[in-house]
Design an enzyme around this catalytic site. Sequence first.
Site, PDB file in Angstrom:
ATOM      1  N   LYS A 100     109.047 -58.167  44.423  1.00 50.05           N
ATOM      2  CA  LYS A 100     108.847 -56.773  44.801  1.00 50.05           C
ATOM      3  C   LYS A 100     109.633 -56.485  46.079  1.00 50.05           C
ATOM      4  O   LYS A 100     109.489 -57.201  47.072  1.00 50.05           O
ATOM      5  CB  LYS A 100     107.352 -56.573  45.062  1.00 50.05           C
ATOM      6  CG  LYS A 100     106.751 -55.311  44.500  1.00 50.05           C
ATOM      7  CD  LYS A 100     105.244 -55.370  44.651  1.00 50.05           C
ATOM      8  CE  LYS A 100     104.626 -54.018  44.494  1.00 50.05           C
ATOM      9  NZ  LYS A 100     103.186 -54.053  44.780  1.00 50.05           N
TER      10      LYS A 100
HETATM   11  O1  G3P Z   1     100.441 -52.367  45.201  1.00 45.94           O
HETATM   12  C1  G3P Z   1     100.836 -51.094  45.567  1.00 45.94           C
HETATM   13  C2  G3P Z   1      99.829 -49.980  45.385  1.00 45.94           C
HETATM   14  O2  G3P Z   1      99.205 -50.065  44.144  1.00 45.94           O
HETATM   15  C3  G3P Z   1      98.924 -49.761  46.565  1.00 45.94           C
HETATM   16  O3  G3P Z   1      97.885 -48.859  46.315  1.00 45.94           O
HETATM   17  O4  G3P Z   1      95.720 -47.815  46.914  1.00 45.94           O
HETATM   18  O5  G3P Z   1      97.023 -49.049  48.676  1.00 45.94           O
HETATM   19  O6  G3P Z   1      97.803 -46.840  47.810  1.00 45.94           O
HETATM   20  P1  G3P Z   1      97.079 -48.100  47.487  1.00 45.94           P
END
Ligand code: G3P
Length: 237
Positions: A100
């Site tokens: 990533k």
């Molecule tokens: O892994 C990336 C993403 O899914 C993060 O989500 O909830 O921290 O905005 P969030």
Amino acid sequence: DSHCLPFRLTILSPNPNMDIFADTADIEEIRKLNELGIIDGVTTNPSLIAKSGREIREVLAEICELVPGPISGETVSSDAEGMVREGRWLREIANNMVVKVPLTPEGIKACYQLSDEGHPVNVTLCFSANQALLAAKSGATFISPFVGRLDDISSEGMQLIQEIRMIYDNYDFSTEILTASARGPMHILEAAKIGSDVVTAPPKAIWQMFNHPLTDKGLKAFLDDWEKTGQKLGQSG
Ligand code: G3P
């Protein structure tokens, strides 16, 4: 010849399934979901690894062993050279690791190089359709648009998924749309309706997909009625 159509469609569409990835580095949560046979991969990021309190190599190796699908591990360098070095290191953990990288010019440069070497890359922190176009052009395997974080700033996260779907379909880009930062079952549902290839969501949101009061009510009525018959199922005699 109409009865050939489903077969043709299967061949034309590289990923006819809606994949669900668990967005967590919590091995117990992954194990519980994996037992249901409903998760196809896992995504992590530096914050999720930090939350697990575990060593990155060890936890990613364990996840890769448990779930046979794509497992994303994120680089932390800010320059392409560092990202490529970290990406190669991540890829040595297991064959199902996906590297990533962030959606910056250096991240795109690293994506181009890593993809060229045959490594699958997930370009993360995508907040616009133009950024998604750049990721596809650099050979990304996955693009991760963050819907929840757009909703957080009063923007329409799902509109971004729609725009990317249209652009990728216009040109037959093979980069898969991985709807990320999904926070609840409605994000998962909307992503599936739009035709996102993958959605990654925290385990809680995946469990919430099960919930329906009529299922609980109906099951209770079936079991109460069965109890009244006095019969036993699965026992002979
Ligand atoms: O892994 C990336 C993403 O899914 C993060 O989500 O909830 O921290 O905005 P969030």
